[in-house]
Motif scaffolding. Structure first.
Motif, PDB file in Angstrom:
ATOM      1  N   VAL A   2      -3.511   3.065 -12.592  1.00  0.00           N
ATOM      2  CA  VAL A   2      -3.433   2.096 -11.503  1.00  0.00           C
ATOM      3  C   VAL A   2      -4.210   2.634 -10.319  1.00  0.00           C
ATOM      4  N   ALA A   3      -4.822   1.703  -9.567  1.00  0.00           N
ATOM      5  CA  ALA A   3      -5.637   2.103  -8.413  1.00  0.00           C
ATOM      6  C   ALA A   3      -5.517   1.064  -7.312  1.00  0.00           C
ATOM      7  N   LYS A   4      -5.845   1.494  -6.103  1.00  0.00           N
ATOM      8  CA  LYS A   4      -5.835   0.589  -4.949  1.00  0.00           C
ATOM      9  C   LYS A   4      -6.994  -0.394  -5.013  1.00  0.00           C
ATOM     10  N   SER A   5      -8.133   0.095  -5.512  1.00  0.00           N
ATOM     11  CA  SER A   5      -9.351  -0.723  -5.547  1.00  0.00           C
ATOM     12  C   SER A   5     -10.314  -0.106  -6.550  1.00  0.00           C
ATOM     13  N   MET A   6     -11.393  -0.801  -6.806  1.00  0.00           N
ATOM     14  CA  MET A   6     -12.422  -0.235  -7.690  1.00  0.00           C
ATOM     15  C   MET A   6     -13.085   0.976  -7.035  1.00  0.00           C
ATOM     16  N   ALA A   7     -13.204   0.954  -5.715  1.00  0.00           N
ATOM     17  CA  ALA A   7     -13.762   2.117  -5.012  1.00  0.00           C
ATOM     18  C   ALA A   7     -12.848   3.336  -5.190  1.00  0.00           C
ATOM     19  N   ASP A   8     -11.553   3.100  -5.129  1.00  0.00           N
ATOM     20  CA  ASP A   8     -10.572   4.164  -5.350  1.00  0.00           C
ATOM     21  C   ASP A   8     -10.688   4.694  -6.783  1.00  0.00           C
ATOM     22  N   TYR A   9     -10.864   3.777  -7.740  1.00  0.00           N
ATOM     23  CA  TYR A   9     -11.024   4.186  -9.139  1.00  0.00           C
ATOM     24  C   TYR A   9     -12.322   4.989  -9.329  1.00  0.00           C
ATOM     25  N   GLU A  10     -13.379   4.585  -8.649  1.00  0.00           N
ATOM     26  CA  GLU A  10     -14.634   5.330  -8.756  1.00  0.00           C
ATOM     27  C   GLU A  10     -14.446   6.776  -8.301  1.00  0.00           C
ATOM     28  N   LYS A  11     -13.710   6.976  -7.205  1.00  0.00           N
ATOM     29  CA  LYS A  11     -13.424   8.341  -6.740  1.00  0.00           C
ATOM     30  C   LYS A  11     -12.627   9.113  -7.795  1.00  0.00           C
ATOM     31  N   LEU A  12     -11.676   8.430  -8.386  1.00  0.00           N
ATOM     32  CA  LEU A  12     -10.849   9.059  -9.407  1.00  0.00           C
ATOM     33  C   LEU A  12     -11.685   9.459 -10.628  1.00  0.00           C
ATOM     34  N   THR A  13     -12.652   8.630 -11.009  1.00  0.00           N
ATOM     35  CA  THR A  13     -13.497   8.967 -12.163  1.00  0.00           C
ATOM     36  C   THR A  13     -14.285  10.245 -11.910  1.00  0.00           C
ATOM     37  N   ARG A  14     -14.681  10.453 -10.683  1.00  0.00           N
ATOM     38  CA  ARG A  14     -15.414  11.684 -10.358  1.00  0.00           C
ATOM     39  C   ARG A  14     -14.533  12.915 -10.573  1.00  0.00           C
ATOM     40  N   MET A  34      -7.176  -8.103 -15.995  1.00  0.00           N
ATOM     41  CA  MET A  34      -7.228  -9.246 -15.075  1.00  0.00           C
ATOM     42  C   MET A  34      -5.824  -9.683 -14.668  1.00  0.00           C
ATOM     43  N   GLY A  35      -4.841  -9.300 -15.430  1.00  0.00           N
ATOM     44  CA  GLY A  35      -3.452  -9.603 -15.118  1.00  0.00           C
ATOM     45  C   GLY A  35      -2.553  -8.785 -16.020  1.00  0.00           C
ATOM     46  N   VAL A  36      -1.345  -8.568 -15.591  1.00  0.00           N
ATOM     47  CA  VAL A  36      -0.368  -7.847 -16.397  1.00  0.00           C
ATOM     48  C   VAL A  36       0.633  -8.882 -16.898  1.00  0.00           C
ATOM     49  N   GLU A  37       0.584  -9.169 -18.167  1.00  0.00           N
ATOM     50  CA  GLU A  37       1.436 -10.205 -18.742  1.00  0.00           C
ATOM     51  C   GLU A  37       2.778  -9.652 -19.196  1.00  0.00           C
ATOM     52  N   LYS A  38       2.815  -8.386 -19.559  1.00  0.00           N
ATOM     53  CA  LYS A  38       4.063  -7.742 -19.962  1.00  0.00           C
ATOM     54  C   LYS A  38       3.953  -6.270 -19.617  1.00  0.00           C
ATOM     55  N   LEU A  39       4.988  -5.748 -19.008  1.00  0.00           N
ATOM     56  CA  LEU A  39       5.019  -4.337 -18.636  1.00  0.00           C
ATOM     57  C   LEU A  39       6.402  -3.807 -18.971  1.00  0.00           C
ATOM     58  N   GLY A  40       6.462  -2.801 -19.774  1.00  0.00           N
ATOM     59  CA  GLY A  40       7.771  -2.237 -20.107  1.00  0.00           C
ATOM     60  C   GLY A  40       7.654  -1.067 -21.044  1.00  0.00           C
ATOM     61  N   LEU A  41       8.769  -0.435 -21.237  1.00  0.00           N
ATOM     62  CA  LEU A  41       8.841   0.709 -22.145  1.00  0.00           C
ATOM     63  C   LEU A  41       9.985   0.532 -23.132  1.00  0.00           C
ATOM     64  N   THR A  89       2.800  -4.659  -4.539  1.00  0.00           N
ATOM     65  CA  THR A  89       3.472  -4.494  -3.253  1.00  0.00           C
ATOM     66  C   THR A  89       3.246  -3.096  -2.685  1.00  0.00           C
ATOM     67  N   LEU A  90       3.156  -2.119  -3.569  1.00  0.00           N
ATOM     68  CA  LEU A  90       2.984  -0.732  -3.140  1.00  0.00           C
ATOM     69  C   LEU A  90       1.516  -0.320  -3.033  1.00  0.00           C
ATOM     70  N   GLY A  91       0.610  -1.292  -3.125  1.00  0.00           N
ATOM     71  CA  GLY A  91      -0.797  -1.025  -2.848  1.00  0.00           C
ATOM     72  C   GLY A  91      -1.636  -0.538  -4.009  1.00  0.00           C
ATOM     73  N   ASN A  92      -1.202  -0.784  -5.233  1.00  0.00           N
ATOM     74  CA  ASN A  92      -1.985  -0.384  -6.406  1.00  0.00           C
ATOM     75  C   ASN A  92      -2.156  -1.577  -7.349  1.00  0.00           C
ATOM     76  N   PRO A  93      -2.900  -2.594  -6.927  1.00  0.00           N
ATOM     77  CA  PRO A  93      -2.982  -3.826  -7.709  1.00  0.00           C
ATOM     78  C   PRO A  93      -3.911  -3.774  -8.927  1.00  0.00           C
ATOM     79  N   VAL A  94      -4.762  -2.765  -9.029  1.00  0.00           N
ATOM     80  CA  VAL A  94      -5.749  -2.711 -10.103  1.00  0.00           C
ATOM     81  C   VAL A  94      -5.202  -1.862 -11.259  1.00  0.00           C
ATOM     82  N   THR A  95      -5.193  -2.454 -12.456  1.00  0.00           N
ATOM     83  CA  THR A  95      -4.785  -1.723 -13.659  1.00  0.00           C
ATOM     84  C   THR A  95      -6.009  -1.563 -14.553  1.00  0.00           C
TER      85      THR A  95
END
Length: 152
Positions: A109-121, A139-146, A58-64
């Motif tokens: 977490v990233a907005k897109s793979m292009a965003d992640y590529e920038k981050l890797t640089r 490909m999906g987040v099945e469980k998220l917690g701490l 929802t907040l624009g960071n769908p890629v884990t």
């Protein structure tokens, strides 16, 4: 820590906004006793942070991404410098300094793979001590917690 403290922690891990009155009713303590115990556990560092888990999509960071980082040198000052760069990056959700073949494991977490590529640089290619890194895209987040398992 006694069984009351452990019960309080179990409830707070599920919902940190649970009113102390409700906690007290559930475990058989007064709200004031619950408040004293929670305050003590915060002061002792048992409760480290009060957080909300946000909906990343929802907040624009769908890629884990799960990233293993391999360092060039294991000089302590270079490790500390690298660690600081990872910890200070808002896209890095978790950072583990690990044993084994790699030196760090990052959850990003990233907005897109292009965003992640920038981050890797910025995070990896610009860091002279990063030898290489390996990325796994979730490909999906099945469980998220701490949550920490608490036994009575």
């Amino acid at each position: 820590m006694d069984s009351f403290d452990k019960e309080i922690l179990k409830i707070l891990q599920k919902n940190n906004l649970t009113p102390q009155r409700d906690i007290g009713e559930t475990i058989g303590l007064s709200p004031a006793a619950v408040q004293r115990r929670v305050k003590r556990m915060r002061e002792e560092g048992i409760i480290k942070h009060d957080i909300s888990i946000l909906e990343r999509e929802t907040l624009g960071n769908p890629v884990t991404l799960i990233v293993e980082v391999f360092l060039e040198s294991e000089q302590i000052d270079l490790i500390d410098e690298t660690k600081k760069s990872f910890v200070s990056c808002s896209a890095v959700q978790q950072c583990y300094y690990v044993t084994g073949e790699s030196d760090f494991v990052l959850i990003i977490v990233a907005k897109s793979m292009a965003d992640y590529e920038k981050l890797t640089r910025e995070l990896f290619f610009a860091n002279k001590n990063v030898k290489r890194f390996r990325t796994v895209v979730a490909m999906g987040v099945e469980k998220l917690g701490l949550n920490i398992p608490i036994t009575l």
